[in-house]
Design a protein around this motif. Structure first.
Motif, short mmCIF file in Angstrom:
data_model
loop_
_atom_site.label_atom_id
_atom_site.label_comp_id
_atom_site.label_asym_id
_atom_site.label_seq_id
_atom_site.Cartn_x
_atom_site.Cartn_y
_atom_site.Cartn_z
N THR A 94 0.85 -1.18 0.00
CA THR A 94 0.00 0.00 0.00
C THR A 94 0.89 1.24 0.00
O THR A 94 1.95 1.26 0.62
CB THR A 94 -0.94 0.06 1.21
N SER A 95 0.44 2.23 -0.73
CA SER A 95 1.19 3.49 -0.84
C SER A 95 0.24 4.62 -1.18
O SER A 95 -0.68 4.45 -1.99
CB SER A 95 2.26 3.38 -1.93
N ALA A 96 0.50 5.77 -0.58
CA ALA A 96 -0.31 6.97 -0.87
C ALA A 96 -0.06 7.46 -2.29
O ALA A 96 -0.86 8.23 -2.83
CB ALA A 96 0.00 8.07 0.14
N ILE A 97 1.07 7.03 -2.91
CA ILE A 97 1.36 7.42 -4.30
C ILE A 97 1.27 6.20 -5.21
O ILE A 97 2.07 6.02 -6.13
CB ILE A 97 2.75 8.11 -4.41
N ARG A 98 0.26 5.37 -4.94
CA ARG A 98 0.06 4.13 -5.70
C ARG A 98 0.06 4.36 -7.20
O ARG A 98 0.74 3.66 -7.96
CB ARG A 98 -1.25 3.49 -5.25
N ASP A 99 -0.69 5.35 -7.67
CA ASP A 99 -0.81 5.57 -9.11
C ASP A 99 0.51 5.98 -9.74
O ASP A 99 0.83 5.58 -10.87
CB ASP A 99 -1.89 6.61 -9.41
N LYS A 100 1.31 6.75 -9.02
CA LYS A 100 2.63 7.14 -9.51
C LYS A 100 3.53 5.91 -9.64
O LYS A 100 4.21 5.72 -10.65
CB LYS A 100 3.27 8.17 -8.59
N LEU A 101 3.52 5.07 -8.61
CA LEU A 101 4.33 3.86 -8.64
C LEU A 101 3.92 2.96 -9.81
O LEU A 101 4.77 2.45 -10.55
CB LEU A 101 4.19 3.09 -7.33
N ALA A 102 2.62 2.77 -9.98
CA ALA A 102 2.13 1.92 -11.06
C ALA A 102 2.54 2.48 -12.42
O ALA A 102 2.93 1.71 -13.32
CB ALA A 102 0.61 1.80 -10.98
N GLY A 103 2.50 3.81 -12.55
CA GLY A 103 2.88 4.44 -13.82
C GLY A 103 4.35 4.24 -14.15
O GLY A 103 4.71 3.92 -15.29
N VAL A 104 5.20 4.41 -13.16
CA VAL A 104 6.64 4.23 -13.38
C VAL A 104 6.96 2.78 -13.73
O VAL A 104 7.75 2.49 -14.63
CB VAL A 104 7.44 4.69 -12.14
N LEU A 105 6.35 1.85 -13.01
CA LEU A 105 6.58 0.44 -13.31
C LEU A 105 6.09 0.08 -14.71
O LEU A 105 6.77 -0.65 -15.45
CB LEU A 105 5.89 -0.43 -12.25
N LYS A 106 4.96 0.62 -15.10
CA LYS A 106 4.43 0.36 -16.45
C LYS A 106 5.38 0.89 -17.52
O LYS A 106 5.62 0.23 -18.54
CB LYS A 106 3.05 0.99 -16.59
N GLU A 107 5.93 2.08 -17.29
CA GLU A 107 6.88 2.66 -18.24
C GLU A 107 8.12 1.78 -18.43
O GLU A 107 8.77 1.83 -19.48
CB GLU A 107 7.31 4.05 -17.76
N ASN A 108 8.40 0.99 -17.42
CA ASN A 108 9.57 0.11 -17.47
C ASN A 108 9.20 -1.35 -17.78
O ASN A 108 9.99 -2.27 -17.54
CB ASN A 108 10.32 0.18 -16.15
N GLY A 109 7.99 -1.54 -18.32
CA GLY A 109 7.59 -2.87 -18.77
C GLY A 109 7.17 -3.82 -17.69
O GLY A 109 7.23 -5.04 -17.87
N ILE A 110 6.72 -3.28 -16.56
CA ILE A 110 6.33 -4.13 -15.42
C ILE A 110 4.83 -3.98 -15.16
O ILE A 110 4.34 -2.87 -14.93
CB ILE A 110 7.13 -3.75 -14.16
N SER A 111 4.13 -5.09 -15.21
CA SER A 111 2.69 -5.08 -14.99
C SER A 111 2.37 -5.10 -13.50
O SER A 111 3.06 -5.75 -12.71
CB SER A 111 2.03 -6.30 -15.66
N THR A 112 1.32 -4.40 -13.13
CA THR A 112 0.84 -4.41 -11.75
C THR A 112 -0.68 -4.58 -11.77
O THR A 112 -1.31 -4.57 -12.83
CB THR A 112 1.19 -3.10 -11.01
N GLY A 113 -1.27 -4.74 -10.61
CA GLY A 113 -2.71 -4.85 -10.51
C GLY A 113 -3.22 -4.13 -9.28
O GLY A 113 -2.43 -3.64 -8.46
N ILE A 114 -4.53 -4.06 -9.12
CA ILE A 114 -5.15 -3.48 -7.94
C ILE A 114 -6.25 -4.45 -7.48
O ILE A 114 -7.21 -4.69 -8.21
CB ILE A 114 -5.77 -2.10 -8.21
N HIS A 115 -6.09 -4.98 -6.30
CA HIS A 115 -7.05 -5.97 -5.77
C HIS A 115 -7.56 -5.54 -4.40
O HIS A 115 -7.03 -5.95 -3.40
CB HIS A 115 -6.38 -7.34 -5.67
N TYR A 116 -8.56 -4.58 -4.39
CA TYR A 116 -9.47 -4.22 -5.47
C TYR A 116 -9.68 -2.71 -5.48
O TYR A 116 -9.63 -2.09 -4.42
CB TYR A 116 -10.79 -4.95 -5.29
#
Length: 364
Positions: free
Chosen positions: A287-309
């Motif tokens: 969990t992170s208060a900057i979840r969307d930022k983290l997900a965006g950076v990981l996506k830019e680097n070819g790493i998939s993430t998810g949100i449950h839920y």
């Protein structure tokens, strides 16, 4: 590219064995209630230390069978968590019952036992405990409350194959418990499949009737039931995979420990680790208060993430009729905004975990 889960990598480890088993099944011509179904039911019951296991079409059907098997029906209430997938509560509508939500605790992310009693009414018939992400609920406290108020306990183990609470495998605590074998689960079919387990012989008998048109013989029907049979081809697949489940589970736990060790000094919260629980990490969610930022950076680097839920059930449009509003369950609502599921599967490389954690560190 690092996927959230990698079913191809898993398949490649069992390809020869799996291909031969599926071919043999096709050639057998025993497509409905073939011997593989009974074989899987018996093997799964043994692996989870339960008396009875009844295979069915999927995890949602398993819950429907559990509710109807217990006699839960019109206007009854079942207490459960809003932080789960909608399949947990959909079957309640099928039997005429109603979900009553209770917030989760901020450590385990599961149903908070200290909030259950205030939700009990004369209509309450059961507590439905969901082992979110593969982390067992506080089952001893839940059972204590249920016994005090003469309620059924149902375990939703869809994400918790081989998980343990105080040394006992989940699925053994409730009156009845359910599992899903959706392809992405720790034990996943190549399509939909599910299981109902119980230690009650009479209940098992009723559920076995319900799962197959209420019949004892081909054209003799004791009750009206459903076409909820487990497909034999999925039982074939699951029989192969079940042999590897303990090894795969241990590898998930190992990968999770690496994540936790690397992330422990960062400004993110890692999953609960308790000496009383065996968490099987169907999902590794930080969990992170900057979840969307983290997900965006990981996506830019070819790493998939998810949100449950991302949306708690009490805020889903489908449940507007229950009358809940934003703010009713603040812990669940916060988690929906902060959860981030990181890649986790038995074949995940330690170098990939290091890369993911280094990228997270750079964002913080």
């Amino acid at each position: 590219m690092i996927p959230l889960i990698d079913l191809k990598a898993q398949y490649e480890t069992i390809q020869e064995e799996m291909d031969q088993a599926v071919i043999d099944h096709i050639r057998s011509l025993k497509y409905i209630n073939g011997p593989a179904v009974k074989e899987f039911e018996q093997a799964f019951a043994l692996a989870h230390d339960v008396e009875y296991a009844i295979g069915c079409a999927n995890g949602t059907a398993a819950l429907h069978l559990a509710f109807e098997g217990l006699g839960i029906g019109k206007d009854d209430e079942v207490i459960t968590t809003p932080m789960t997938f909608i399949a947990t509560t959909e079957p309640l509508r099928q039997v005429g019952a109603r979900a009553v939500f209770v917030d989760v605790d901020p450590v385990s992310y599961n149903l908070d036992p200290e909030k259950i009693e205030q939700a009990i009414t004369p209509r309450t018939k059961a507590i439905l405990a969901v082992h979110l992400h593969g982390n067992p609920c506080q089952l001893d406290r839940i059972i204590e409350i249920a016994e005090k108020h003469n309620l059924f306990v149902i375990e939703d183990c869809a994400q918790a194959h081989l998980a343990e609470f105080k040394g006992k495998i989940v699925g053994n605590f409730g009156h009845v418990s359910t599992f899903s074998f959706y392809p992405g689960k720790n034990l996943g079919a190549y399509g939909d499949a599910g299981m109902v387990v119980t230690n009650n012989e009479k209940l098992a008998g009723k559920i076995r009737l319900l799962v197959n048109h209420g019949r004892t013989e081909k054209y003799e029907h004791i009750i009206e039931g459903y076409n909820y049979r487990l497909d034999t081809i999925q039982a074939v697949v699951l029989n192969i995979k079940l042999k590897h489940l303990e090894e795969w589970t241990n590898k998930r736990i190992e990968k999770a420990k690496i994540y936790t060790g690397l992330l422990k000094d960062m400004d993110v919260k890692t999953p609960e680790e308790s000496p009383h629980k065996k968490h099987v990490y169907h999902v590794y969610a930080i969990t992170s208060a900057i979840r969307d930022k983290l997900a965006g950076v990981l996506k830019e680097n070819g790493i998939s993430t998810g949100i449950h839920y991302p949306i708690p059930l009490h805020l889903q449009p489908a449940y507007n009729y229950l009358g809940y509003h934003k703010g009713n369950f603040p812990v669940s609502e916060r988690l929906a905004n902060e959860f981030l599921s990181l890649p986790l599967y038995p074949e995940l490389k330690e170098t990939d975990i290091n890369l993911i954690c280094n990228l997270i560190k750079k964002c913080l």
